[in-house]
Design a protein around this motif. Sequence first.
Motif: not given
Length: 82
Positions: A14-38
Amino acid sequence: MPATIVRDEITVGITDRIRAELRRQNLTQIQFAELLGVGQWWISRRLNGDISVRDLIRFADALNVPVTRFLPTSAARRKAAA
């Protein structure tokens, strides 16, 4: 003392698939965190196995993908159960 996170094959998938989707959307963990407000630490903890169904739904909504994108296939579930 920090809590121990159990990472079984299904959680890893599951977490590998999430990481893959983040890569597909060119999002870093920091950008994703900002998107979620965390904080980035919160994302990192989830991607290291401390993840709930509620988190999966939240991630799918934020990434505009079906939650099933993160779930294992039938073959992967059978392999993990063996």
